[in-house]
Design an enzyme around this catalytic site. Structure first.
Site, mmCIF file in Angstrom:
data_model
loop_
_atom_site.group_PDB
_atom_site.id
_atom_site.type_symbol
_atom_site.label_atom_id
_atom_site.label_comp_id
_atom_site.label_asym_id
_atom_site.label_seq_id
_atom_site.Cartn_x
_atom_site.Cartn_y
_atom_site.Cartn_z
ATOM 1 N N GLY A 1 -50.776 35.318 23.293
ATOM 2 C CA GLY A 1 -49.595 35.413 24.153
ATOM 3 C C GLY A 1 -48.615 36.374 23.520
ATOM 4 N N TYR B 1 -34.995 27.919 17.881
ATOM 5 C CA TYR B 1 -35.873 27.955 16.694
ATOM 6 C C TYR B 1 -35.252 28.702 15.514
ATOM 7 C CZ TYR B 1 -39.366 27.516 20.509
ATOM 8 O OH TYR B 1 -40.082 27.165 21.627
ATOM 9 N N CYS C 1 -21.135 29.062 26.698
ATOM 10 C CA CYS C 1 -20.218 28.088 26.104
ATOM 11 C C CYS C 1 -20.934 27.186 25.106
ATOM 12 C CB CYS C 1 -19.572 27.262 27.198
ATOM 13 S SG CYS C 1 -18.593 28.294 28.261
ATOM 14 N N GLU C 2 -21.402 27.789 24.041
ATOM 15 C CA GLU C 2 -22.065 27.086 22.942
ATOM 16 C C GLU C 2 -21.747 27.889 21.697
ATOM 17 O OE1 GLU C 2 -24.207 24.480 22.439
ATOM 18 O OE2 GLU C 2 -24.141 23.909 24.561
#
Ligand SMILES: *Cc1c(COP(=O)(O)O)cnc(C)c1O
Length: 462
Positions: free
Chosen positions: A314, A356, A383-384
């Site tokens: 992938g 991660y 908003c983080e």
């Protein structure tokens, strides 16, 4: 052409020529990257700042040459190093769109899918049902019906799959099946473990293998043609896959003794890529050579005919074909602590850093060669507080309105994107030979309202 790209990163700001054209996973930037006479960054023959102006930002850019090169290397390496038949499958969860499915199908790849949405995308993108395998640890009856109807190979993950398949498959049209088991090998980038039992939600436990193989033998609706295992992602070591070949050959022997005409052995995906200068993954050819050699040896040791060899890359197929262009907006200096530069995207189009703690590389698309570095932190607009794409990163001094390219975003960015804060998803374009084509149009705020339903009683009167 001597292809050179300036990749600025903490501790390492040297020119980085794309040294491995055949193995895109070993280059941070797409293999067609070059600096033009105006000292601006060009990919697929297109100047990135012009693409940004034409299509808007954030913008996912896909380099067709890089994608095709990765596909060709998998195919040619399998032909070169494996004496039996082979079929590489694209793990489409990395990036499932019609255009990418069409490209990989045209290069001779099959595909793996884990939902009806991915199956539909693959089929409409031109991948044939018989070249698709359908994974998942909790497939629904509807999904199984859809896969079965389209002659897709179904990867049995558990007894629930078997029960649901009994409702649809028949002796007249048996379901084509692979069996997934946990091989007792699990990897995380730089380390791996081997155990008898893995704490994994995927696949049959090795202890169940014999009984499920015996059970399947009693069903006239079941046509078991392959075995599957997948051991992890972003793996830089080759030893785990050598061990895996041995475990799978044991399972193959057992299945054949029980009377299953197994012809496919699917070793999953997992080859790592270069996100930052320090990353040094094996090349695609090396990885294929190792797994092919290991399967040949494991089969020979057990007196088995060579199965058709499948693998499911992938990330290593699509990640380095992609980059994301953002526009730099606000700047905040916290004296003595950190300088934040905010871009017009972030965790909604690339959730990997916040999920991660993944690292990325980036450069200013119109100042790739500048060296007046400043240490900055590239923040998203959500908003983080944790919405940071690159932390403490060396970037030439820049201003609001400059375009930033973040590399290696072709895998697990769009496919894991969200509309957090109701931010529309970027457009995706494919570039090559100096031209660009839209492969996914930009989401608009109105698109986000399309699925909302406002019950009549909530509609304000008058
Ligand atoms: C995720 C996954 C892959 C692809 O892994 P990459 O690390 O992206 O190559 C292949 N097979 C299965 C079953 C997977 O879950």
């Amino acid at each position: 052409m001597n292809i050179k790209v300036k990749i600025s990163m903490e501790g390492s700001q040297a020119f980085e020529p794309n040294k491995d054209i055949d193995s895109p996973n070993r280059n941070i930037a797409p293999i067609s990257s070059e600096i033009n006479e105006n000292k601006k960054l060009v990919v697929g023959g297109c100047q990135l700042s012009e693409l940004a102006k034409k299509y808007g930002t954030p913008l996912y850019v896909f380099d067709e040459l890089t994608l095709r090169s990765a596909c060709k290397t998998y195919i040619s390496s399998l032909k070169k190093h494996y004496p039996g038949d082979s079929l590489p499958l694209y793990a489409s969860k990395a990036n499932s769109t019609l255009a990418i499915c069409a490209v990989i199908a045209s290069e001779g790849f099959g595909l793996d899918a884990v939902s009806e949405g991915e199956l539909l995308t693959a089929l409409k993108g031109g991948v044939k049902g018989e070249n698709i395998v359908f994974h998942g640890n909790n497939k629904s009856q509807d999904e199984l019906n859809f896969a079965y109807k389209n002659n897709v190979t179904i990867v049995l993950d558990n007894y629930h799959d078997i029960e649901l398949l009994k409702n649809i498959a028949s002796e007249k049209k048996p379901a084509k099946l692979m069996l997934r088991f946990t091989p007792g090998i699990e990897c995380h980038t730089h380390e791996y473990i081997r155990t008898g039992h893995l704490d994994s939600k995927f696949g049959f436990d090795p202890d169940e293998l014999k009984s499920v193989l015996l059970e399947l033998k009693t069903y006239n609706w079941a046509n078991l043609t392959g075995l599957h295992a997948h051991i992890g992602s972003q793996i830089f070591e080759v030893q785990p896959h050598i061990d895996l070949a041995g475990v799978m050959a044991d399972a193959l022997k057992l299945a054949q003794e029980i009377g299953h005409p197994i012809i496919d052995l699917n070793l999953g995906g997992g080859l790592g890529i270069k996100y930052v200068q320090e990353d040094n993954p094996p090349s695609i050819e090396k990885w294929v050579e190792v797994i092919a050699g290991a399967v040949v040896k494991a089969c020979k040791d057990r007196n088995l005919d060579l199965p058709r060899l499948m693998c499911e890359p992938g990330r290593s197929l699509v990640a380095n074909s992609g980059l994301t262009i953002y526009e730099i907006g606000s700047k905040k200096v916290v004296p003595g602590v950190r300088t934040y530069l905010s871009v017009n995207g972030g965790m909604s189009d690339n959730p990997r850093p916040i999920t991660y703690q993944s690292l990325y590389s980036a450069c200013l698309v119109d100042k790739p060669l500048n060296t007046n570095f400043e240490k900055v932190t590239i923040a998203g607009k959500h908003c983080e507080s944790g919405d940071v794409l690159l932390k403490d990163f060396l970037l030439p001094s820049c201003e609001s309105g400059d375009f930033l390219a973040v590399f290696g975003t072709g895998a697990y960015n769009y496919s894991m994107s969200s509309n957090y804060n109701r931010i529309p998803r970027p457009a995706t374009i494919m570039v090559g030979k100096g031209s660009s084509e839209l492969t996914q149009r930009r989401e608009l705020p109105e698109d986000l309202l399309q699925l909302d339903v406002l019950p009549d009683r909530f509609i304000p009167k008058n």
